[in-house]
Design an enzyme around this catalytic site. Sequence first.
Site, PDB file in Angstrom:
ATOM      1  N   ASP A 147       0.847  -1.193   0.000  1.00 14.22           N
ATOM      2  CA  ASP A 147       0.000   0.000   0.000  1.00 14.22           C
ATOM      3  C   ASP A 147       0.884   1.246   0.000  1.00 14.22           C
ATOM      4  OD1 ASP A 147      -2.215  -1.559  -0.017  1.00 14.22           O
ATOM      5  OD2 ASP A 147      -3.025  -0.876   1.903  1.00 14.22           O
ATOM      6  N   HIS A 296       3.399  -2.472   3.901  1.00 15.58           N
ATOM      7  CA  HIS A 296       3.416  -1.034   3.625  1.00 15.58           C
ATOM      8  C   HIS A 296       4.811  -0.639   3.176  1.00 15.58           C
ATOM      9  CE1 HIS A 296      -0.372  -1.174   5.869  1.00 15.58           C
ATOM     10  NE2 HIS A 296      -0.673  -0.048   5.254  1.00 15.58           N
TER      11      HIS A 296
END
Length: 326
Positions: A147, A296
């Site tokens: 992400d 992430h």
Amino acid sequence: MKKFILPVSFACICLLMSGCGDNASIKSNNLETALADVTERHSEESTYAVIANKEIKETEKGVPQMETVLEISTEEETVLKKENDKTDVSAKKENTSSLSNKKIGWYFMRKKDHTTPGSPSEIKDIGKYDAYYVGDTSEKVIYLTFDEGYENGYSSKILDELDKYNVKAAFFVTKPYIRENKELVKEMVERGHIVGNHSVKHLSSPDLSDTELENELTETSAYFKEVTGEDMPRFFRPPMGEFSERTLEVTKNLGYKSIFWSFAYKDWETDNQPGKEAAYKNVMDNYHNGEIALLHAVSQSNTEALGDIIIDLRQKGYRFGSLDEL
């Protein structure tokens, strides 16, 4: 001018041809009935259509059909597309009105034996909405996804590591991320990775109306194409993992697959990174068949551990797959 292959009934073609001569007539009562019917349905289309080629075909019932190549101008194409889009959107909105908008935050139940984690009990079958949290659980395959809400200096290093080991991943980006990191996003595309949709404002999907949610996706997608020249792959990661049955239907109607995850850990706090060894251990303690891993890209720990993770999972017989396989 663009060419389109459109099915046109034989009666409709007769209608177009009937203006070519005063002696043209249709004697069959059945055909007259069909002609009257198509007159209303095809009158608008016939004003744009120019018959360029035709091929008579037989339907299952033996009724003659024609497949006609129609040429229309770009302006006329836009008019027709807008009218069709209005109809499609109206029908799709009707489909969402009866669905629950109860907000659900995605979660999964870890298994210590490397079997498939459990999924939220609030919704029994996300598959019918083209939503996934695992891939093929009968195969040793893992899907790496990252992400990207903002850049923290590690994405280029992650791309280099992925290239080093010939692994393709998916990066879910917001519109602001694209705007602020144009060259980096282009690089993701050029290196063969999927760049998926993470919306414009990273808002909770159930808090948005159908139209607002549609705009979040279409605006991000349009900007991605403006920057890269490529269509954005239709994979959507709901911000914060929050969704409802209604929002899953909205994104499905837009042609998107919603991508959740079966592995993640607290890796996004840039000032509280667990370190390379902790990141490695989290992944290796929880791998499983068909895993969709959420990492992430702002994480220094993930970046440092990525190479060792790829090497050791391959030693255990795993391959790294693409979301295109889902």
